[in-house]
Design a protein around this motif. Structure first.
Motif, PDB file in Angstrom:
ATOM      1  N   LEU A   1      41.870  37.782  54.821  1.00 42.74           N
ATOM      2  CA  LEU A   1      40.801  38.394  54.031  1.00 42.74           C
ATOM      3  C   LEU A   1      41.002  39.897  53.889  1.00 42.74           C
ATOM      4  CD1 LEU A   1      37.681  36.451  55.376  1.00 42.74           C
ATOM      5  CD2 LEU A   1      39.034  35.988  53.336  1.00 42.74           C
ATOM      6  N   GLU A   2      41.503  40.535  54.938  1.00 40.48           N
ATOM      7  CA  GLU A   2      41.775  41.975  54.881  1.00 40.48           C
ATOM      8  C   GLU A   2      42.807  42.282  53.796  1.00 40.48           C
ATOM      9  OE1 GLU A   2      44.239  45.238  57.533  1.00 40.48           O
ATOM     10  OE2 GLU A   2      43.324  43.528  58.562  1.00 40.48           O
ATOM     11  N   LEU A   3      43.890  41.474  53.754  1.00 38.47           N
ATOM     12  CA  LEU A   3      44.933  41.667  52.746  1.00 38.47           C
ATOM     13  C   LEU A   3      44.400  41.353  51.343  1.00 38.47           C
ATOM     14  CD1 LEU A   3      47.914  40.059  54.693  1.00 38.47           C
ATOM     15  CD2 LEU A   3      47.675  42.481  54.088  1.00 38.47           C
ATOM     16  N   GLU A   4      43.608  40.311  51.218  1.00 38.62           N
ATOM     17  CA  GLU A   4      43.032  39.961  49.919  1.00 38.62           C
ATOM     18  C   GLU A   4      42.117  41.068  49.405  1.00 38.62           C
ATOM     19  OE1 GLU A   4      41.051  36.246  50.307  1.00 38.62           O
ATOM     20  OE2 GLU A   4      42.890  35.056  50.329  1.00 38.62           O
ATOM     21  N   GLU A   5      41.327  41.654  50.298  1.00 39.41           N
ATOM     22  CA  GLU A   5      40.417  42.725  49.888  1.00 39.41           C
ATOM     23  C   GLU A   5      41.190  43.944  49.392  1.00 39.41           C
ATOM     24  OE1 GLU A   5      36.684  45.403  51.658  1.00 39.41           O
ATOM     25  OE2 GLU A   5      37.466  43.687  52.797  1.00 39.41           O
ATOM     26  N   GLN A   6      42.263  44.277  50.090  1.00 42.13           N
ATOM     27  CA  GLN A   6      43.075  45.420  49.659  1.00 42.13           C
ATOM     28  C   GLN A   6      43.750  45.122  48.327  1.00 42.13           C
ATOM     29  OE1 GLN A   6      46.590  46.639  52.009  1.00 42.13           O
ATOM     30  NE2 GLN A   6      45.730  48.713  51.953  1.00 42.13           N
ATOM     31  N   LEU A   7      44.255  43.896  48.177  1.00 47.38           N
ATOM     32  CA  LEU A   7      44.880  43.511  46.916  1.00 47.38           C
ATOM     33  C   LEU A   7      43.876  43.578  45.767  1.00 47.38           C
ATOM     34  CD1 LEU A   7      47.262  42.355  45.287  1.00 47.38           C
ATOM     35  CD2 LEU A   7      46.473  40.067  45.931  1.00 47.38           C
ATOM     36  N   GLY A   8      42.627  43.198  46.041  1.00 45.11           N
ATOM     37  CA  GLY A   8      41.600  43.254  45.005  1.00 45.11           C
ATOM     38  C   GLY A   8      41.447  44.652  44.428  1.00 45.11           C
ATOM     39  N   LYS A   9      41.493  45.658  45.269  1.00 43.43           N
ATOM     40  CA  LYS A   9      41.384  47.049  44.808  1.00 43.43           C
ATOM     41  C   LYS A   9      42.628  47.455  44.022  1.00 43.43           C
ATOM     42  CE  LYS A   9      38.388  48.423  48.652  1.00 43.43           C
ATOM     43  NZ  LYS A   9      38.261  49.250  49.874  1.00 43.43           N
ATOM     44  N   LEU A  10      43.805  47.057  44.533  1.00 44.45           N
ATOM     45  CA  LEU A  10      45.049  47.379  43.832  1.00 44.45           C
ATOM     46  C   LEU A  10      45.065  46.734  42.448  1.00 44.45           C
ATOM     47  CD1 LEU A  10      47.526  46.897  46.809  1.00 44.45           C
ATOM     48  CD2 LEU A  10      47.208  49.036  45.539  1.00 44.45           C
ATOM     49  N   PHE A  11      44.676  45.480  42.381  1.00 45.81           N
ATOM     50  CA  PHE A  11      44.707  44.766  41.102  1.00 45.81           C
ATOM     51  C   PHE A  11      43.677  45.327  40.127  1.00 45.81           C
ATOM     52  CE2 PHE A  11      43.445  41.365  38.210  1.00 45.81           C
ATOM     53  CZ  PHE A  11      44.677  41.042  37.666  1.00 45.81           C
ATOM     54  N   THR A  12      42.470  45.604  40.629  1.00 43.88           N
ATOM     55  CA  THR A  12      41.414  46.135  39.764  1.00 43.88           C
ATOM     56  C   THR A  12      41.840  47.444  39.117  1.00 43.88           C
ATOM     57  OG1 THR A  12      39.628  45.066  40.997  1.00 43.88           O
ATOM     58  CG2 THR A  12      39.052  47.028  39.730  1.00 43.88           C
ATOM     59  N   TYR A  13      42.355  48.360  39.912  1.00 42.36           N
ATOM     60  CA  TYR A  13      42.798  49.657  39.380  1.00 42.36           C
ATOM     61  C   TYR A  13      43.889  49.461  38.335  1.00 42.36           C
ATOM     62  CZ  TYR A  13      44.582  54.482  39.319  1.00 42.36           C
ATOM     63  OH  TYR A  13      44.986  55.740  38.933  1.00 42.36           O
ATOM     64  N   ALA A  14      44.891  48.618  38.643  1.00 47.48           N
ATOM     65  CA  ALA A  14      46.032  48.447  37.744  1.00 47.48           C
ATOM     66  C   ALA A  14      45.625  47.794  36.429  1.00 47.48           C
ATOM     67  CB  ALA A  14      47.109  47.614  38.441  1.00 47.48           C
ATOM     68  N   HIS A  15      44.856  46.709  36.506  1.00 48.97           N
ATOM     69  CA  HIS A  15      44.533  46.007  35.251  1.00 48.97           C
ATOM     70  C   HIS A  15      43.555  46.797  34.395  1.00 48.97           C
ATOM     71  CE1 HIS A  15      40.515  44.144  34.739  1.00 48.97           C
ATOM     72  NE2 HIS A  15      40.408  44.120  36.041  1.00 48.97           N
ATOM     73  N   MET A  16      42.682  47.601  35.021  1.00 56.08           N
ATOM     74  CA  MET A  16      41.743  48.378  34.216  1.00 56.08           C
ATOM     75  C   MET A  16      42.410  49.609  33.608  1.00 56.08           C
ATOM     76  SD  MET A  16      38.313  47.800  36.516  1.00 56.08           S
ATOM     77  CE  MET A  16      37.214  48.625  35.399  1.00 56.08           C
ATOM     78  N   ARG A  17      43.356  50.206  34.315  1.00 50.02           N
ATOM     79  CA  ARG A  17      44.150  51.278  33.713  1.00 50.02           C
ATOM     80  C   ARG A  17      44.923  50.731  32.504  1.00 50.02           C
ATOM     81  NH1 ARG A  17      42.135  56.118  34.741  1.00 50.02           N
ATOM     82  NH2 ARG A  17      42.443  56.883  36.857  1.00 50.02           N
ATOM     83  N   HIS A  18      45.459  49.531  32.662  1.00 50.14           N
ATOM     84  CA  HIS A  18      46.182  48.917  31.550  1.00 50.14           C
ATOM     85  C   HIS A  18      45.243  48.613  30.391  1.00 50.14           C
ATOM     86  CE1 HIS A  18      47.804  45.271  29.436  1.00 50.14           C
ATOM     87  NE2 HIS A  18      48.826  46.081  29.312  1.00 50.14           N
ATOM     88  N   ASP A  19      44.051  48.090  30.691  1.00 46.71           N
ATOM     89  CA  ASP A  19      43.113  47.714  29.636  1.00 46.71           C
ATOM     90  C   ASP A  19      42.598  48.915  28.854  1.00 46.71           C
ATOM     91  OD1 ASP A  19      43.449  45.109  30.322  1.00 46.71           O
ATOM     92  OD2 ASP A  19      41.467  44.817  31.194  1.00 46.71           O
ATOM     93  N   GLN A  20      42.537  50.077  29.498  1.00 51.84           N
ATOM     94  CA  GLN A  20      42.028  51.253  28.777  1.00 51.84           C
ATOM     95  C   GLN A  20      43.058  51.780  27.768  1.00 51.84           C
ATOM     96  OE1 GLN A  20      41.301  53.872  32.142  1.00 51.84           O
ATOM     97  NE2 GLN A  20      43.112  55.095  31.709  1.00 51.84           N
TER      98      GLN A  20
END
Length: 600
Positions: free
Chosen positions: A65-84
């Motif tokens: 869960l710790e790794l999944e939570e960190q990945l969630g932040k990494l993925f959110t930042y990356a995909h939203m930067r891409h979407d903008q």
């Protein structure tokens, strides 16, 4: 409407989302991503050992869960930067890296579920009873037990995890073509000047009072999709085949069964939605006749569906005005809810303006530990106002869930995802009807509701029929060609809209522009969510605080209970057709209101 589409760097900071609250800059993201790659192997020490002791089991689950939570932040930042800015190659690469990290984590943790299911249930229960901290995972363990027949061996799970990145290729190709590469032509706007069609402007152009503008926009957009029809058919076919591959790999009878099983939704819920809506199609045909009468046209075309049928109503809404309207509308949900909403506006949850290369449409996103961000492509109209209310429903649902639940239950299933958002829209509609004195504007809002219902319940159910049809065709050994997709989609439009509508041939290509067909049986939940929201909003307005309390409790539940049970506690039973029928009654009542007001 701004004629010039801004470059990303030209958008004021106040109108952008605060992604710096996740990572201060791209370099920090890169550093954390590298650290994640190095740390992801820490889960390896637990492989083959989950049944050794309660302490080992707890540490293993906590590490995952710790790794999944960190990945969630990494993925959110990356995909939203891409979407903008989808044309920015650096952010496209960043998003690709995030998908790669997701694949690595899934491979590394592929042993967890098979090992848990391989345990003797009595052994697992004993381990859970030994350690109080494991009690928090009780619902998760129960969900796993229900999936026992569809979880594979460790090596097979790892192979599926490795395949996931490749299986995303069709969806990613569709997104790149649709959002970054596809360019629509210019047409003459209402003022006679050239205006370039964009995804964000398309609906606004279809709402134009000038029929020639509507027709030109409609034909230009679908001529563009027609010219790429074979490529879009290939991406959609690839997505469907991927859905079926994963379902068959997990021993499901169909892709639809696999998709609905993830949230423990009976297939009967899907089937009774389609059946109940089909039974009530005469109501949609009646609405089509009313629209044709009000527009005073000999023939009603598909490009006439979005324009207001109330003439000469100036109902533009700026973003600042929209913020205030949404705040006022959700007042019945109480001070705490309103304050959370205000915080969202103040803390830059929303990326407001359209800019060149920005992903089309609107959504609410984010991860556990981030703000529940909202993407908009703002245009000054009522549609965008309702969309803003809708997306804030999602974001506040996320905010309540993440602040009330631990990470393991800190999200909500897709089946309940549209309830809070659509309830916000229902409250906004009610607020307008209660406060508007202007007859024409009230007619406009009544029509907006009817059109929203058409788009959310009737249209999304039509999408659900189409999605089931194309999956079933491939599951039976057939193939999906551009011409066949176009013919099937056209025929569904004929059935849904009836004989009073001219079904223009161009609408047959609409399947090519619908991103939700890449979401694996998601769309039907817009219609079920709308129906649940209609019932709950009625309870809130009539009962007051008791209904509000039930609803807020629902928002806080996250995924700690099964979605069907959550909705029952909130006050609506989706295992019956009754909520769909109640929604249809609401549509009919609103149709009655509008017809009566038009006659006076």
């Amino acid at each position: 409407m701004n004629k010039k589409v801004l470059e990303r760097h030209e958008v004021p900071v106040a109108d952008t989302w605060d992604l710096e609250s996740i990572f201060s800059n791209d370099e920090q993201w890169e550093q954390v991503a590298q650290q994640f790659k190095e740390r992801v192997s820490e889960i390896d020490e637990f492989r083959g050992r989950l049944d050794e002791s309660s302490n080992i089991l707890f540490r293993a689950l906590s590490k995952q869960l710790e790794l999944e939570e960190q990945l969630g932040k990494l993925f959110t930042y990356a995909h939203m930067r891409h979407d903008q800015d989808t044309g920015n190659s650096y952010y496209a690469a960043l998003q690709d890296q995030a998908y790669g990290l997701m694949s690595i984590l899934e491979q590394k943790t592929a042993f967890v579920t098979p090992e848990l299911l391989a345990m003797d249930p009595k052994v697992l229960d004993a381990l859970v009873n030994e350690k109080d901290e494991l009690q928090a995972f009780a619902h998760m363990f129960d969900q796993l037990k229900k999936q026992r027949d569809h979880v594979l061996s460790e090596k097979e799970e790892e192979l599926l995890a490795r395949a996931k990145e490749a299986l995303l290729a069709s969806s990613q190709a569709f997104g790149a073509l649709n959002n970054a590469d596809l360019e629509f032509p210019t047409i003459k706007g209402e003022d006679g000047k050239e205006v370039q069609i964009t995804h964000g402007r398309f609906v606004s152009l279809l709402q134009s009072k000038n029929r020639e503008v509507r027709k030109a926009a409609f034909e230009a957009v679908y001529a563009t999709y027609e010219s790429y029809k074979n490529t879009f058919a290939a991406t959609l076919s690839g997505q469907v085949k991927g859905d079926i591959f994963q379902a068959q790999s997990r021993k499901y009878n169909s892709a639809r069964e696999a998709a609905l099983s993830e949230t423990h939704i009976p297939l009967s819920v899907y089937d009774q939605l389609v059946e109940t809506v089909d039974e009530h199609l005469p109501l949609l045909h009646r609405y089509v006749r009313l629209r044709k009468k009000c527009l005073e046209v000999d023939e009603l075309h598909m490009y006439d569906l979005y324009t207001p049928i109330v003439k000469d109503v100036d109902f533009s809404v700026t973003y600042e005005e929209a913020k205030q309207k949404v705040i006022e509308a959700v007042g019945p949900l109480g001070e705490e809810y309103v304050n959370r909403l205000k915080k969202g506006f103040d803390d830059r949850w929303v990326d407001v303006q359209e800019n060149k290369g920005k992903r089309s449409g609107a959504y609410s996103s984010g991860a556990y530990g981030t703000k529940p961000f909202i993407l908009m492509n703002w245009q000054d109209d009522v549609d965008n106002l309702f969309t803003l209310a809708h997306e804030f429903g999602h974001s506040l649902h996320s905010d309540y869930t993440r602040s009330s639940q631990p990470y393991v239950y800190g999200d909500y299933t897709i089946f309940v995802a549209e309830v809070a958002s659509t309830l916000n829209e229902a409250l906004l509609h009610h607020h307008f009807i209660e406060t508007l004195d202007d007859k024409e504007k009230k007619l406009y809002i009544l029509n907006y509701f009817l059109e929203g219902f058409r788009g959310t319940v009737f249209r999304q159910t039509m999408f659900a029929e189409f999605e089931q049809l194309i999956h079933a065709k491939v599951e039976a050994g057939g193939s999906l060609t551009a011409d066949e997709l176009t013919r099937e989609y056209y025929d569904l439009n004929v059935k849904y809209y009836g004989e009073d509508m001219v079904i223009d041939k161009e609408i047959g290509y609409e399947w090519a522009r619908i991103p939700h067909f890449y979401y694996n049986f998601y769309v039907f939940q817009y219609a079920t969510g709308y129906s649940a929201a209609a019932a709950l909003s009625k309870q809130i307005l009539e009962e007051g605080q008791p209904a509000v309390d039930r609803f807020l409790s629902f928002l806080k539940t996250g995924s700690s209970e099964y979605p069907i049970d959550m909705l029952k506690k909130a006050g609506v039973d989706m295992t019956t057709a009754e909520p769909i029928k109640q929604a249809m009654q609401l549509f009919e009542q609103t149709l009655d209101q509008m017809e009566e007001l038009l006659e006076n």
